[in-house]
Enzyme design. Structure first.
Site, PDB file in Angstrom:
ATOM      1  N   GLU A  68     -17.732  -6.188  14.972  1.00 44.44           N
ATOM      2  CA  GLU A  68     -16.880  -6.340  13.855  1.00 44.44           C
ATOM      3  C   GLU A  68     -16.570  -5.216  13.260  1.00 44.44           C
ATOM      4  OE1 GLU A  68     -14.624  -8.217  12.137  1.00 44.44           O
ATOM      5  OE2 GLU A  68     -16.096 -10.731  13.320  1.00 44.44           O
ATOM      6  N   ARG A  88     -13.128  -2.551  13.227  1.00 46.71           N
ATOM      7  CA  ARG A  88     -12.185  -2.411  11.519  1.00 46.71           C
ATOM      8  C   ARG A  88     -12.736  -0.857  10.921  1.00 46.71           C
ATOM      9  NH1 ARG A  88     -12.881  -8.083   8.321  1.00 46.71           N
ATOM     10  NH2 ARG A  88     -13.479  -9.497   9.923  1.00 46.71           N
ATOM     11  N   ASP A 102      -9.740 -14.896  22.420  1.00 46.63           N
ATOM     12  CA  ASP A 102      -8.240 -14.489  21.929  1.00 46.63           C
ATOM     13  C   ASP A 102      -7.880 -13.198  22.527  1.00 46.63           C
ATOM     14  OD1 ASP A 102     -10.527 -14.228  20.183  1.00 46.63           O
ATOM     15  OD2 ASP A 102      -8.695 -14.266  18.064  1.00 46.63           O
ATOM     16  N   GLU A 154      -2.444 -13.010  12.128  1.00 47.31           N
ATOM     17  CA  GLU A 154      -1.522 -12.721  14.106  1.00 47.31           C
ATOM     18  C   GLU A 154      -0.760 -13.302  13.649  1.00 47.31           C
ATOM     19  OE1 GLU A 154      -4.436 -14.566  12.555  1.00 47.31           O
ATOM     20  OE2 GLU A 154      -6.070 -13.462  13.973  1.00 47.31           O
TER      21      GLU A 154
HETATM   22  C1  DMJ Z   1      -9.155 -10.316  12.139  1.00 47.41           C
HETATM   23  O1  DMJ Z   1     -11.381  -9.292  12.040  1.00 47.41           O
HETATM   24  C2  DMJ Z   1      -9.226  -9.811  13.934  1.00 47.41           C
HETATM   25  O2  DMJ Z   1      -7.534  -9.672  13.543  1.00 47.41           O
HETATM   26  C3  DMJ Z   1      -9.738 -10.524  15.129  1.00 47.41           C
HETATM   27  O3  DMJ Z   1      -8.851 -10.059  16.590  1.00 47.41           O
HETATM   28  C4  DMJ Z   1      -9.361 -12.199  14.903  1.00 47.41           C
HETATM   29  N1  DMJ Z   1     -10.230 -12.099  13.562  1.00 47.41           N
HETATM   30  C5  DMJ Z   1      -9.336 -11.330  12.481  1.00 47.41           C
HETATM   31  C6  DMJ Z   1      -8.385 -12.090  11.060  1.00 47.41           C
HETATM   32  O4  DMJ Z   1      -7.882 -13.155  11.868  1.00 47.41           O
END
Ligand code: DMJ
Length: 605
Positions: A235, A239, A368, A503
């Site tokens: 994270e 970010r 994912d 998404e």
């Molecule tokens: C975000 O932090 C990123 O896109 C991550 O890959 C998946 N979760 C969240 C958004 O849904």
């Protein structure tokens, strides 16, 4: 919010004892008549003229902003009726000063893009020492493009949404990780001002230079990574490191690269494991790392979705240590037994370096972005790293073979999950990144049937919004393989929440860029309106909700995730913008948090 020099307005001051509640539309509706009587004859005539053409106007704050958006877009859509004279009415509820503002905006000619040349910041300083040359800032969205009314209205609606979200964050959560918009306070995760850092490049792209300047000021004066705090490697990478690197690339401002180097170096202890598969958590003050308390496993998506960022940090600093540790992870995973036609399990052990919890395969949570980053690393590196391409192509074949199915009734294509050879017709909203990724691959020369699948999945993700009462997707959808009862999508009570995730909007952006089919923009617009309708909080901010099937009580969860500003609103803007040079997809690749990095030049052959 709206500079007075650009708008004329009439303001009505009301007293409303309940104005701090989430939804108090009934009370406000009762006072509509009183407010109407307070208007002058001229004001009433103008409004009546418009109402004669456009059914009705409500006074509830959430509905009003929605309807004013609709009204505005309908006016703009039919702009030919008005010649060069555009009339916008914006109905805005401001609970702080308890005022309804009717904005009458009468620009005599259409000006195109909103960003003014004089809003640009200082020219980018060049990087020094052995660092790579400072980036060329991409074409500013101030280019005077010939925008039609609808395009500009949509772009402005995104800016409005951002300003509203930012206002809540600024008023109640400034310097903290996330806004809690209902209780008007903040939530802390790592204590790094996540929302500010995640939002920096969005503000730059939207042309919100004033907001950007105050955020930059905070980064310069307040942001310190010298803290005794455990952060999640993934994270923080996507970010914080991603946000800082992207902002450096857009602005050329050395401050952001310095901060990126600082956090990048502090995350490095995570890679000191027996297997070289990183731990999930790092204490950025102490320089120690560890797995979660209950396991020595790391999540597969987490250890394989930090590569774009660390590789970019190496490129910019000319220090190979960052890219070496993340490339090593990819090499290990590439060779690892236990994949199922390119599909990977959800966990990997930091001691043994082996997959664990084998037998469950999903494109949703925990796996994912492994798939997303295979393709994107290949693109970032100038399409030279064959192992990445090979793994990606194999994985797409695995998805098609084992996970793609269609519903019995409406023939909706979806990606389900495999659990010990049992197929589960369940798809996370997170999987809606896939149409965009498949389209990006096809755009880069991968098989045409990837695009066909992208088109079908995009339709399904759209339906996940459209078929819900609020027009917002649930977190998880179940699909009906039988034709008998005619219903394609089911949502279990526990899955009915919406976290303001990006998404689907992200994929709509890719699909529009590659096909120019305007239906993708229209679908995106519907989603933005639904967010405004059901998640916008008076006073500032947007909230995640508990129940996308309940219009009357969607159940605010009191949380605005930083990715709503970092990703969702950015992708809306890019979807609606006609400026194809604004983060041109042949020049930039987006990380999984929507932060953009330049594609490296291909090495000479
Ligand atoms: C975000 O932090 C990123 O896109 C991550 O890959 C998946 N979760 C969240 C958004 O849904």
């Amino acid at each position: 919010m709206y500079p007075p020099s650009r708008k004329d307005f009439i303001s009505l001051t009301l007293s409303d004892a309940h104005s701090h509640s989430y939804n108090n539309g009934k009370h406000r509706r009762q006072s509509c008549w009183r407010k109407w009587k307070q208007l002058s004859r001229l004001q009433r005539s103008l409004i009546l003229l418009l109402l004669a053409r456009y059914s009705y106007l409500d006074c509830s704050p959430i509905q009003a902003s929605h309807r004013s958006g609709k009204l505005k877009s309908r006016l703009l859509r039919q702009g030919h009726m008005w010649g060069q004279l555009w009339i916008q009415i914006l109905l805005w509820w401001s609970p702080k000063d308890q005022t309804y503002l009717f904005f009458l905006n009468l620009p005599l000619s259409w000006r195109g893009a909103m960003i003014q040349a004089d809003q640009a910041s200082e020219p980018p300083p060049s990087a020094n020492g052995k660092e790579a040359a400072a980036p060329q800032a991409p074409a500013d969205s101030a280019d005077p493009l010939p925008l039609d009314g609808r395009t500009e209205a949509r772009l402005e609606a995104v800016r409005d949404a951002f300003r509203h979200a930012w206002k809540g964050y600024k008023d109640y959560a400034w310097g903290h990780d996330e806004l809690k918009p209902i209780s008007r306070t903040f939530g802390e995760w790592f204590g790094l001002g996540l929302t500010i850092i995640d939002s920096l490049d969005t503000m730059w792209i939207l042309g919100l230079r004033e907001e950007f300047a105050e955020a930059r000021d905070w980064v310069e004066k307040e942001l310190s990574f010298d803290k005794n705090v455990d952060v999640n490697l993934f994270e923080t990478t996507i970010r914080v490191l991603g946000g800082l690197l992207s902002t450096y690339n857009l602005t050329g401002d050395q401050l952001f690269l310095d901060k990126a180097k600082d956090i990048g170096a502090r995350l490095m202890p995570a890679f000191k494991t027996p297997s070289k598969i990183p731990f999930s958590d790092v204490n950025i003050g102490k320089g120690t790392a560890h797995p979660p308390r209950w396991t020595s496993d790391s999540t597969l998506a987490e250890v394989t979705s930090i590569q774009l960022e660390f590789r970019e940090l190496s490129r910019l600093t000319q220090d190979p240590q960052y890219q070496e540790v993340v490339n090593e992870v990819m090499k290990l995973v590439h060779k690892l037994p236990g994949k199922h036609d390119g599909l990977v399990p959800m966990f990997i052990n930091t001691n043994s370096g082996q997959f664990t919890h084998k037998g469950v395969f999903t494109l949703g949570a925990r796996a994912d972005s492994y798939y997303e980053y295979l393709l994107k690393q290949w693109i970032q590196g100038g399409k030279t790293e064959d192992d990445l391409l090979e793994d990606y192509l194999q994985a797409v074949e695995g998805v098609k073979k084992h996970l793609v199915r269609q519903t019995g009734s409406g023939r909706l294509t979806f990606v389900g999950e495999l659990s010990h050879t049992r197929f589960n017709p369940k798809m996370d909203h997170l999987v809606c990144f896939l149409p965009g990724t498949l389209a990006l691959g096809a755009h880069n020369g991968l098989p045409g049937d990837h695009m066909d699948l992208a088109v079908q999945l995009m339709e399904t993700c759209h339906q996940m919004y459209k078929q819900m009462e609020t027009g917002l997707s649930p977190e998880i959808a179940h699909f009906n393989l039988q034709a008998s009862d005619g219903q394609d999508i089911f949502v279990k009570p526990a899955d009915r929440h919406n976290l303001l995730r990006p998404e689907t909007v992200e994929s709509l952006f890719y699909m529009y860029r590659f096909t120019k089919d305007t239906k993708y923009r229209d679908w995106g617009w519907d989603i933005l309106e639904s967010f405004n309708n059901h998640t916008k909080v008076p006073g500032g901010g947007y909230t995640s909700i508990n129940n996308v099937r309940d219009i009357e009580n969607p159940g605010p969860r009191d949380k605005m995730e930083s990715f709503f500003l970092g990703e969702t609103l950015k992708y809306f803007y890019l979807l609606f913008s006609d400026d194809m040079e604004l983060l041109n997809l042949d020049k930039y690749v987006f990380n999984t948090e929507a932060h953009a990095f330049p594609i490296w030049p291909s090495p000479p052959k």
